[in-house]
Enzyme design. Structure first.
Site, PDB file in Angstrom:
ATOM      1  N   ARG A 249      19.030 -15.245-117.387  1.00  0.00           N
ATOM      2  CA  ARG A 249      17.858 -14.514-116.915  1.00  0.00           C
ATOM      3  C   ARG A 249      17.774 -13.200-117.666  1.00  0.00           C
ATOM      4  NH1 ARG A 249      16.653 -18.698-115.607  1.00  0.00           N
ATOM      5  NH2 ARG A 249      16.008 -19.554-113.575  1.00  0.00           N
ATOM      6  N   HIS A 297      11.671 -19.641-123.390  1.00  0.00           N
ATOM      7  CA  HIS A 297      12.262 -20.158-122.154  1.00  0.00           C
ATOM      8  C   HIS A 297      12.201 -21.687-122.133  1.00  0.00           C
ATOM      9  CE1 HIS A 297      13.217 -18.916-117.756  1.00  0.00           C
ATOM     10  NE2 HIS A 297      13.860 -20.028-118.073  1.00  0.00           N
TER      11      HIS A 297
END
Length: 334
Positions: A249, A297
């Site tokens: 993250r 991502h």
């Protein structure tokens, strides 16, 4: 043709039957994708009633399970008979950020075999890219320059790769790197034992772990303890030449410190798949940072059929009263 009495009785039976069917509501991909989810679940679990998240005719009290990505705050709390929440992704921050979410309702992360395999493939590619200076060649190609390095690259057997976070993804990644010939170390909050991986655990062993790594692979969950964990000082403790791979993250890495480490030469390269703000804004300095490779991502994206199978397996296990893997623990934060 049914008589009035028989038609009324038939309607009552249908109504009762609809009440006893297990209901799954889906918020994942929007209205365009929902028919694909519905068709998959019809094949895998025909007895499951599948409804769209924004269906105005759906009674929230009718919902047993919710498969979600970024549900609006308050919506899950408005489902009084909800039995479990299934995240469409490995992360659950998009659910737990809602202060109204009930911590007593099981929250299940996505993380089946395809997800783990994709993550291991991505990290191996990223580490090999740093080993062979791919960010430098990428920048040279973009600038039309023939750039050669001043020294020969390390061999994979010379490079020590540290995996931070040894959960369901981290352990598979560590094993894949070890099989590829890298020296592999692992660090986690609690003790782990993995063949061919030197494991460290706890706060007291983290500095010793970092000091032995050339490349740091971040696979930690985002919690209060991990946000802002990777700083300029931590990156400065890595062995040279050093690199960072972040597939966890964005907030775990202090972005300003990362940029400073790259500019100062403390960090020699980075492969980044996650960011504080996504999509990464056009004005972000990371786009033009030296020796950085950016991906949007996509390190691990299981197909809808694979995710649907995990959802069905999870629902059936929960219906039988069996424990399920990958359940979020509010006390641990992952």
């Amino acid at each position: 043709m049914l008589s009035g009495d028989r038609a009324g009785m038939h309607g009552l039976v249908v109504k009762r039957r609809s009440r006893i069917m297990t209901c799954l509501v889906v918020r994942a991909g929007g209205s365009r994708v929902f028919p694909h989810w519905k068709a998959l679940f019809a094949e895998l679990m025909p007895e499951l009633e599948v409804r769209e998240w924004d269906d105005p005719t759906l009674d929230p009290a009718h919902i047993d399970y919710a498969l979600v990505w970024q549900p609006e705050p308050g919506r899950l709390a408005a489902m009084p008979n909800l039995r479990a929440i299934l995240s469409v992704a490995a992360g659950v921050e998009h659910v737990v950020c809602d202060p109204s979410w009930s911590r007593s309702i099981p929250l299940i992360r996505m993380g089946e075999e395809q997800t783990r395999g994709q993550m291991a493939d991505y990290v191996l590619w990223a580490v090999l890219s740093l080993l062979r200076d791919a960010p430098r060649w990428q920048a040279g190609q973009a600038a039309g320059q023939w750039v050669r390095r001043e020294r020969a690259p390390l061999l994979s057997s010379d490079m020590q790769v540290g995996v931070m976070g040894l959960g369901s993804l981290g352990e598979v990644v560590a094993r894949r790197l070890a099989a590829a010939g890298f020296g592999v170390l692992g660090w986690s909050r609690s003790e782990h034992r993995i063949d061919d991986v030197r494991c460290f655990w706890g706060e007291s062993q983290r500095a010793a772990f970092v000091a032995e790594c050339h490349v740091l692979v971040c696979l930690l969950p985002e919690t209060e303890q991990t946000r802002g964990l990777i700083t300029y000082e931590l990156l400065g403790q890595l062995r040279q030449p050093s690199g960072l791979v972040n597939v966890a993250r964005g907030p775990i890495v202090v972005e300003a410190d990362l940029l400073r480490a790259l500019e100062d030469g403390v960090l020699h390269g980075a492969v980044l798949d996650v960011f504080d703000h996504e999509p990464l804004p056009p004005e972000s300095p990371l786009w033009h940072a030296p020796r950085v490779m950016i991906t949007p991502h996509i390190a691990s994206e299981a197909s809808r059929p694979v995710r649907a199978r995990q959802v069905v397996q999870t629902i059936r296990a929960l219906e039988r009263g069996e424990p399920v893997p990958l359940r979020y623990d509010p006390a641990r934060g992952y």
